[in-house]
Design a protein around this motif. Sequence first.
Motif, PDB file in Angstrom:
ATOM      1  N   ILE A  32       1.230  -1.040   0.183  1.00 24.97           N
ATOM      2  CA  ILE A  32      -0.163   0.236  -0.124  1.00 24.97           C
ATOM      3  C   ILE A  32       0.810   1.511  -0.098  1.00 24.97           C
ATOM      4  CG2 ILE A  32      -1.854   1.497   1.332  1.00 24.97           C
ATOM      5  CD1 ILE A  32      -3.116  -1.606   1.993  1.00 24.97           C
ATOM      6  N   ALA A  33       2.092   1.195   1.095  1.00 27.41           N
ATOM      7  CA  ALA A  33       3.254   2.160   0.787  1.00 27.41           C
ATOM      8  C   ALA A  33       3.690   2.914  -0.396  1.00 27.41           C
ATOM      9  CB  ALA A  33       4.055   2.449   1.370  1.00 27.41           C
ATOM     10  N   ALA A  34       4.432   1.443  -1.366  1.00 28.31           N
ATOM     11  CA  ALA A  34       4.388   1.189  -2.705  1.00 28.31           C
ATOM     12  C   ALA A  34       3.523   2.582  -4.149  1.00 28.31           C
ATOM     13  CB  ALA A  34       4.826   0.552  -3.281  1.00 28.31           C
ATOM     14  N   ASN A  35       2.065   1.901  -3.394  1.00 29.21           N
ATOM     15  CA  ASN A  35       1.343   2.020  -4.569  1.00 29.21           C
ATOM     16  C   ASN A  35       0.593   3.841  -3.846  1.00 29.21           C
ATOM     17  OD1 ASN A  35       1.199   0.545  -6.324  1.00 29.21           O
ATOM     18  ND2 ASN A  35       0.101  -0.662  -4.296  1.00 29.21           N
ATOM     19  N   LEU A  36       0.345   4.312  -2.235  1.00 29.89           N
ATOM     20  CA  LEU A  36       0.527   5.741  -2.422  1.00 29.89           C
ATOM     21  C   LEU A  36       1.469   6.555  -2.294  1.00 29.89           C
ATOM     22  CD1 LEU A  36      -1.539   5.050   0.642  1.00 29.89           C
ATOM     23  CD2 LEU A  36      -2.478   5.233  -1.699  1.00 29.89           C
ATOM     24  N   MET A  37       2.973   6.415  -2.973  1.00 29.33           N
ATOM     25  CA  MET A  37       3.558   7.160  -2.611  1.00 29.33           C
ATOM     26  C   MET A  37       3.415   8.264  -3.741  1.00 29.33           C
ATOM     27  SD  MET A  37       6.571   5.426  -3.170  1.00 29.33           S
ATOM     28  CE  MET A  37       8.256   6.097  -3.839  1.00 29.33           C
ATOM     29  N   GLY A  38       3.783   9.743  -3.178  1.00 28.44           N
ATOM     30  CA  GLY A  38       3.635  10.537  -5.059  1.00 28.44           C
ATOM     31  C   GLY A  38       4.278  10.782  -5.645  1.00 28.44           C
ATOM     32  N   PRO A  39       3.534  10.918  -6.645  1.00 30.48           N
ATOM     33  CA  PRO A  39       4.127  11.249  -8.445  1.00 30.48           C
ATOM     34  C   PRO A  39       5.856  11.602  -8.873  1.00 30.48           C
ATOM     35  CG  PRO A  39       2.028  12.990  -8.024  1.00 30.48           C
ATOM     36  CD  PRO A  39       2.379  12.378  -6.482  1.00 30.48           C
ATOM     37  N   ASN A  40       5.684  12.189  -7.628  1.00 32.32           N
ATOM     38  CA  ASN A  40       7.743  12.605  -8.016  1.00 32.32           C
ATOM     39  C   ASN A  40       8.055  11.851  -7.536  1.00 32.32           C
ATOM     40  OD1 ASN A  40       6.024  14.631  -8.975  1.00 32.32           O
ATOM     41  ND2 ASN A  40       6.787  16.308  -7.332  1.00 32.32           N
ATOM     42  N   ALA A  41       7.771  11.548  -5.782  1.00 32.27           N
ATOM     43  CA  ALA A  41       8.672   9.859  -5.588  1.00 32.27           C
ATOM     44  C   ALA A  41       8.930   8.976  -5.999  1.00 32.27           C
ATOM     45  CB  ALA A  41       8.282  10.073  -3.554  1.00 32.27           C
ATOM     46  N   LYS A  42       7.129   8.391  -6.763  1.00 31.10           N
ATOM     47  CA  LYS A  42       7.512   6.959  -7.300  1.00 31.10           C
ATOM     48  C   LYS A  42       8.376   7.547  -8.515  1.00 31.10           C
ATOM     49  CE  LYS A  42       3.525   5.571  -7.539  1.00 31.10           C
ATOM     50  NZ  LYS A  42       2.004   4.568  -7.688  1.00 31.10           N
ATOM     51  N   SER A  43       8.279   8.564  -9.745  1.00 30.16           N
ATOM     52  CA  SER A  43       9.139   8.451 -10.330  1.00 30.16           C
ATOM     53  C   SER A  43      10.668   8.893 -10.085  1.00 30.16           C
ATOM     54  CB  SER A  43       8.684   9.526 -11.745  1.00 30.16           C
ATOM     55  OG  SER A  43       9.043  11.164 -10.671  1.00 30.16           O
ATOM     56  N   LEU A  45      12.103   7.150  -7.843  1.00 33.11           N
ATOM     57  CA  LEU A  45      11.847   6.107  -7.201  1.00 33.11           C
ATOM     58  C   LEU A  45      12.040   4.822  -8.201  1.00 33.11           C
ATOM     59  CD1 LEU A  45      12.601   3.846  -4.512  1.00 33.11           C
ATOM     60  CD2 LEU A  45      10.403   3.776  -4.049  1.00 33.11           C
ATOM     61  N   ILE A  46      11.034   4.709  -9.769  1.00 36.67           N
ATOM     62  CA  ILE A  46      11.197   3.834 -10.259  1.00 36.67           C
ATOM     63  C   ILE A  46      13.119   4.427 -11.491  1.00 36.67           C
ATOM     64  CG2 ILE A  46      10.209   3.656 -12.704  1.00 36.67           C
ATOM     65  CD1 ILE A  46       7.540   4.741 -11.824  1.00 36.67           C
ATOM     66  N   LEU A  47      13.138   5.488 -11.854  1.00 37.53           N
ATOM     67  CA  LEU A  47      14.250   6.082 -12.173  1.00 37.53           C
ATOM     68  C   LEU A  47      15.303   5.742 -11.954  1.00 37.53           C
ATOM     69  CD1 LEU A  47      15.362   7.355 -14.982  1.00 37.53           C
ATOM     70  CD2 LEU A  47      16.074   9.311 -13.022  1.00 37.53           C
ATOM     71  N   TRP A  48      16.076   5.116 -10.802  1.00 41.71           N
ATOM     72  CA  TRP A  48      16.768   4.687  -9.496  1.00 41.71           C
ATOM     73  C   TRP A  48      16.540   3.470  -9.360  1.00 41.71           C
ATOM     74  CZ3 TRP A  48      16.207   1.591  -5.423  1.00 41.71           C
ATOM     75  CH2 TRP A  48      17.836   1.379  -4.429  1.00 41.71           C
ATOM     76  N   MET A  49      15.257   2.679  -9.723  1.00 35.38           N
ATOM     77  CA  MET A  49      15.212   1.280 -10.026  1.00 35.38           C
ATOM     78  C   MET A  49      16.155   0.798 -11.392  1.00 35.38           C
ATOM     79  SD  MET A  49      11.977   0.474  -7.552  1.00 35.38           S
ATOM     80  CE  MET A  49      11.879  -1.832  -8.219  1.00 35.38           C
ATOM     81  N   LYS A  50      15.777   1.334 -12.377  1.00 29.39           N
ATOM     82  CA  LYS A  50      15.565   1.071 -13.710  1.00 29.39           C
ATOM     83  C   LYS A  50      17.033   1.496 -13.471  1.00 29.39           C
ATOM     84  CE  LYS A  50      11.567   1.634 -15.905  1.00 29.39           C
ATOM     85  NZ  LYS A  50      10.276   2.373 -16.972  1.00 29.39           N
ATOM     86  N   ASN A  51      17.921   2.301 -13.194  1.00 31.27           N
ATOM     87  CA  ASN A  51      19.329   2.529 -13.137  1.00 31.27           C
ATOM     88  C   ASN A  51      19.727   1.628 -12.110  1.00 31.27           C
ATOM     89  OD1 ASN A  51      19.373   4.991 -14.614  1.00 31.27           O
ATOM     90  ND2 ASN A  51      19.069   6.273 -12.989  1.00 31.27           N
ATOM     91  N   THR A 109       7.355  -0.520 -11.420  1.00 29.06           N
ATOM     92  CA  THR A 109       7.946   0.059 -12.378  1.00 29.06           C
ATOM     93  C   THR A 109       7.701  -0.574 -13.558  1.00 29.06           C
ATOM     94  OG1 THR A 109       9.291   0.358 -10.293  1.00 29.06           O
ATOM     95  CG2 THR A 109      10.496   0.139 -12.754  1.00 29.06           C
ATOM     96  N   TYR A 110       7.713  -2.058 -13.528  1.00 23.81           N
ATOM     97  CA  TYR A 110       7.486  -2.999 -14.924  1.00 23.81           C
ATOM     98  C   TYR A 110       6.457  -3.416 -15.545  1.00 23.81           C
ATOM     99  CZ  TYR A 110      12.818  -2.577 -13.925  1.00 23.81           C
ATOM    100  OH  TYR A 110      14.273  -1.791 -13.478  1.00 23.81           O
ATOM    101  N   GLY A 111       5.273  -3.120 -15.275  1.00 21.18           N
ATOM    102  CA  GLY A 111       3.381  -3.535 -15.153  1.00 21.18           C
ATOM    103  C   GLY A 111       4.253  -4.844 -15.494  1.00 21.18           C
ATOM    104  N   VAL A 112       3.865  -5.805 -16.426  1.00 21.67           N
ATOM    105  CA  VAL A 112       3.620  -7.208 -16.189  1.00 21.67           C
ATOM    106  C   VAL A 112       4.748  -7.931 -16.292  1.00 21.67           C
ATOM    107  CG1 VAL A 112       2.863  -8.987 -17.759  1.00 21.67           C
ATOM    108  CG2 VAL A 112       1.696  -7.235 -17.773  1.00 21.67           C
ATOM    109  N   LYS A 113       5.756  -7.287 -16.859  1.00 22.34           N
ATOM    110  CA  LYS A 113       7.190  -7.687 -16.109  1.00 22.34           C
ATOM    111  C   LYS A 113       8.016  -7.702 -14.960  1.00 22.34           C
ATOM    112  CE  LYS A 113       9.284  -6.879 -21.367  1.00 22.34           C
ATOM    113  NZ  LYS A 113       9.957  -5.590 -21.907  1.00 22.34           N
ATOM    114  N   GLY A 114       7.224  -6.575 -13.993  1.00 31.95           N
ATOM    115  CA  GLY A 114       7.363  -6.508 -12.929  1.00 31.95           C
ATOM    116  C   GLY A 114       6.740  -7.917 -11.639  1.00 31.95           C
TER     117      GLY A 114
END
Length: 191
Positions: A32-43, A45-51, A109-114
């Motif tokens: 739930i915490a991962a899904n309730l993150m704000g759009p800026n924080a989520k983006s 974190l997604i960029l950090w995870m991909k890198n 981050t990765y959708g179905v691949k995730g």
Amino acid sequence: MVKRNKWLDKRGQKIIIIVCLSFLVGVMGGAIAANLMGPNAKSELILWMKNGAQTQQSSSFTAIFWKYLKYDIIIWLGGWLQLGLFLSGMAFLLRSISLGFASAMMMVTYGVKGVWGAMFGILPQNIILIPAYIFIMCAAIYYLLTWNDGNGKRGLKRERRRKQTEYCIIFLASIVLVAIGAGIEVALYPL
């Protein structure tokens, strides 16, 4: 024939149910915490995870084993202390929240691949690690609540020594399970 102690069985069942429910609540809280993150924080974190996924190198068995063993040690140490239930509970809850958060962030981050990434990157080692943590958490609570059970001064001392030995053997068994979980992660990391 040895008569079983029904009080002990009921207490153990209650402990197992409470521990499993608290783990489930922690995983759900992390998701739930991962899904309730704000759009800026989520983006970010997604960029950090991909890198991080592109630059990450395989870790050694020792590093992965130590990563998982830390939780096991903290939970086990909580069984020896008066306020150990708080210490063990916080380590156990942190592990469950981080597992739920990591799984949910992979899916976000990765959708179905995730989903496939979580199934093959997180699930295999945790099939062994989660029962190990539940096992040691139940033991920590049980032994914390029963250290002073026994009859008389001598019986109390002998019973306490027996329980301490049992608790140490349970800890060694959990270390073996943690090592198996770390070995699975090392073996499957290239996938």
